[in-house]
Write a protein that holds these residues in place. Sequence first.
Motif: not given
Length: 565
Positions: A254, A280-281, A284-285, A321
């Motif tokens: 993470d 979006e990916t 989230r990361a 985002q």
Amino acid sequence: MTNPLSTPAGEALHGVGVSPGRAAGQVAHVRPPAGEPAAAPAVPPERAEEEAARIGPAAEAVARALEESAALVEGERRELLETTAQMAADPTLVGGAADLVRTEHLPAPRAVWQTAGSVAEQLTALGGYMAERARDVADVRDRIIAELTGAPVPGVPQRAEPYVLVAVDLAPADAALLDPARVLAIVTAEGGPTSHTAILARSLGIPAVVGVAGVTDAIAEGATVLVDGGAGAVDLEPDDEALARAAEPNVVRDFDGHGRTADGHEVDLMANVGDLASAETAARAGAQGVGLFRTEFCFLGRRQEPDVEEQANAYRAVLEQFPGQKVVVRTLDAGADKPLPFVTDAEEANPALGVRGLRTARKAPEVLENQLAAIARAAEGTTAEVWVMAPMVATVRETEDFVTACERHGLTTAGVMVEVPSAALLAGPILARSAFASVGTNDLTQYAMAADRLLGSLTELSDPWQPAVLRLVDATCTGGAQQSRPVGVCGEAAADPALAVVLVGLGVSSLSMTPRALGDVAAVLGATDLATCRGVARLAVDAESAEDARAKARDALPVLGELGL
């Protein structure tokens, strides 16, 4: 001292590591195509129409299978599969093959083979993006012939047990179908750091080594090997200890959203995105923003540019985002591998050295003006910190013109991409005019080494570890320091944890990469102080080859082995 975790225990093959991590398992070779159809009797004239009629349905079946696969994935993987599906349905290929059956009475498989060969030759002659499409034609050809003959479809094997995939190279459609639950690692004879195989392996977290000459002959089906994607090595005789280490799952780390070295030196760790789904990916990361927002998704596959409102809406969706974070928007990078009829010339003899990137504004200045207007309109509706940069800048005058154009639209943070060696060497005066620079290592490597990054036979030259490339990055950072301007890296090199250390040591202040790499890069930087980064950078820059630079850097960074990278 040599890092024992990066050095194979027994006999080894070496190539270019393009996706870090270690994995061991039994080898499975890509199913090869049947090859050129054997000579067969001519089709009787009275059966020619019936034989020709077989080709269309076979091509439709191939296209349908690819489209069904595309529906199961997203992002670049979907785009690759959809592109191949479109190629399967291309009337030039299908109609041309059917005509050969009718006029020359060739069996359908032979007609498809010959027609595909002609189409591929034409595409190869055009160079650049069109030459890359020749690989898709060969892939489609082999799939259609398999459909016509009932032979197994070539490509990635479907097995219950996980395996190490070995191939000469992977067709784009095969690369798009890689399943990290089944494919432990990838080893190819061809390909390079910016090939589809490399990019998708990194995004999926599959260890991969490319450019391993003769690998399909050197490693037998079913043999057990250990692949070290960081060191670029394939151990043919791994001992029990090495196998035990490789059996440990590769950790998906993470990222806490705060990039820094062990002694607290700040390094922005950002993401490369190309549409809303990838944005979006990245969000989230935990990416600290976007270091490269590719805007081509609004333009590709169109005969005319999208209007300002359509562009603004698409850009705004991505900007939203990243509230309060930096988003670096790259203006249209058309040309070479991304031709567009309204700004580029498909007849250029050498598109990679032709009208591409910012140069397209010479032919169609209104396209740039409209895009800048759209970016400004999108920025007004969000809290993202919007920076704008131009691709393929080569001169100080081009920099001045672009910054002025941005100012006309109220875009006050305008920068340039450093992809051309001249821009690196002129970094001082260029950055006296612009707010920042971002190094695109993919193209910078291609132009510095005079090696087409899509050409598998030149893999060793298409390596961002080449000392000449690192010296150009060094020159860019020196120019940035002279003008107190930040320099980032948004090429594929930023995703390599070892190379990230080198780049930070050279003075790079931000790294933009595939979201999957953020945790690994953050972990290595977080375990390395700035002084060490600078020392490792000097080792790499002073090396005489890419192999030497990579080896010296990795030997100086034992944390890579400790983290399984």
